[in-house]
Design a protein around this motif. Structure first.
Motif, PDB file in Angstrom:
ATOM      1  N   ILE A  92      -0.507 -10.885   5.330  1.00 43.56           N
ATOM      2  CA  ILE A  92       1.119 -10.830   5.201  1.00 43.56           C
ATOM      3  C   ILE A  92       1.798 -10.747   6.103  1.00 43.56           C
ATOM      4  O   ILE A  92       0.798  -9.114   7.196  1.00 43.56           O
ATOM      5  N   VAL A  93       2.298 -10.840   6.513  1.00 43.33           N
ATOM      6  CA  VAL A  93       2.969 -10.790   8.495  1.00 43.33           C
ATOM      7  C   VAL A  93       4.279 -10.438   8.200  1.00 43.33           C
ATOM      8  O   VAL A  93       5.184 -11.318   8.080  1.00 43.33           O
ATOM      9  N   ASP A 119       7.029  -0.836   2.960  1.00 49.05           N
ATOM     10  CA  ASP A 119       6.914  -1.678   2.371  1.00 49.05           C
ATOM     11  C   ASP A 119       5.972  -3.454   2.543  1.00 49.05           C
ATOM     12  O   ASP A 119       4.982  -3.064   1.773  1.00 49.05           O
ATOM     13  N   LEU A 120       5.427  -3.163   3.689  1.00 50.57           N
ATOM     14  CA  LEU A 120       4.529  -4.269   3.912  1.00 50.57           C
ATOM     15  C   LEU A 120       3.526  -3.684   3.730  1.00 50.57           C
ATOM     16  O   LEU A 120       2.772  -4.401   3.566  1.00 50.57           O
ATOM     17  N   HIS A 121       3.066  -2.919   3.470  1.00 48.36           N
ATOM     18  CA  HIS A 121       1.919  -2.395   3.040  1.00 48.36           C
ATOM     19  C   HIS A 121       1.413  -2.301   1.527  1.00 48.36           C
ATOM     20  O   HIS A 121       0.594  -2.187   1.158  1.00 48.36           O
ATOM     21  N   ALA A 122       2.443  -1.945   1.229  1.00 47.62           N
ATOM     22  CA  ALA A 122       2.311  -1.755  -0.156  1.00 47.62           C
ATOM     23  C   ALA A 122       2.884  -3.136  -0.734  1.00 47.62           C
ATOM     24  O   ALA A 122       1.862  -3.260  -1.897  1.00 47.62           O
ATOM     25  N   THR A 123       3.568  -4.071  -0.139  1.00 45.16           N
ATOM     26  CA  THR A 123       2.973  -5.414  -0.649  1.00 45.16           C
ATOM     27  C   THR A 123       1.064  -5.961  -0.146  1.00 45.16           C
ATOM     28  O   THR A 123       1.168  -6.284  -1.107  1.00 45.16           O
ATOM     29  N   ALA A 124       0.878  -5.386   0.738  1.00 48.49           N
ATOM     30  CA  ALA A 124      -0.761  -5.833   0.940  1.00 48.49           C
ATOM     31  C   ALA A 124      -1.685  -5.824  -0.321  1.00 48.49           C
ATOM     32  O   ALA A 124      -2.318  -5.864  -0.374  1.00 48.49           O
ATOM     33  N   ALA A 130      -4.603  -8.657   3.886  1.00 47.52           N
ATOM     34  CA  ALA A 130      -4.187  -8.335   5.054  1.00 47.52           C
ATOM     35  C   ALA A 130      -2.891  -7.926   5.539  1.00 47.52           C
ATOM     36  O   ALA A 130      -2.401  -8.602   5.629  1.00 47.52           O
ATOM     37  N   PRO A 131      -2.399  -6.326   5.730  1.00 43.78           N
ATOM     38  CA  PRO A 131      -1.092  -6.467   6.566  1.00 43.78           C
ATOM     39  C   PRO A 131      -1.533  -6.444   7.902  1.00 43.78           C
ATOM     40  O   PRO A 131      -2.565  -6.023   8.587  1.00 43.78           O
TER      41      PRO A 131
END
Length: 172
Positions: A92-93, A119-124, A130-131
């Motif tokens: 996820i980028v 949000d990026l890390h929670a979604t990853a 991998a974030p």
């Protein structure tokens, strides 16, 4: 019969080259270049070998109209690489652009007081991928006086392949 399909490395290099050329043209025209268009140029180049799931602005940043505060995914796109044997790897980028203000260079990892990072890390974590950050660092002359460290570096930074390759980087 041989498979003439490009390799993943070739496709990613082609994507980087397209993004680089867009940034160079933006600098030369005086119009500059932006993060969203750079991402789109790059993602168009990887299709169909790399599967891309782009997010809308509301999906990325969240929708403030929602009762839960509108949490977003914190990313611009989701990449999936699927091997011939079915093995896959997801990433996820979130795209970020190097910004220059006189002598101050910044990449805003703390955007929205760190909400985007969270949000990026929670979604990853939720997707088990991998974030990562796609860093658009601009063409070599944009980053001057920073060079790549090659001995006898050319005075025209645009003539250094290593500097050119650093125009788009990924940061896990």
């Amino acid at each position: 019969m041989t498979d003439s399909s490009p390799t993943l490395q070739q496709v990613l290099e082609q994507a980087r080259t397209a993004a680089y050329q867009y940034m160079v043209n933006g600098e030369r025209s005086g119009l500059g270049w932006d993060e969203e268009t750079t991402a789109n140029v790059m993602l168009v180049e990887v299709h169909p070998l790399v599967h891309v799931v782009p997010f809308t602005r509301n999906q990325e940043g969240g929708d403030k109209r929602l009762n839960d505060g509108g949490a977003g995914v914190g990313a611009d796109w989701l990449w999936w690489w699927v091997g011939q044997d079915g093995t896959s790897f997801g990433m996820i980028v979130q795209a970020k652009r190097l910004k220059k203000d006189k002598e101050q260079w910044t990449i805003d990892f703390g955007y929205k007081s760190g909400k985007q990072w969270q949000d990026l890390h929670a979604t990853a974590d939720a997707l088990k991928v991998a974030p990562s950050y796609a860093l658009y660092l601009g063409p070599p002359n944009y980053r001057k006086p920073v060079e790549c460290g090659v001995k006898d570096h050319p005075s025209d930074y645009e003539q250094c392949d290593r500097c050119i390759r650093k125009s788009v980087s990924f940061y896990p």
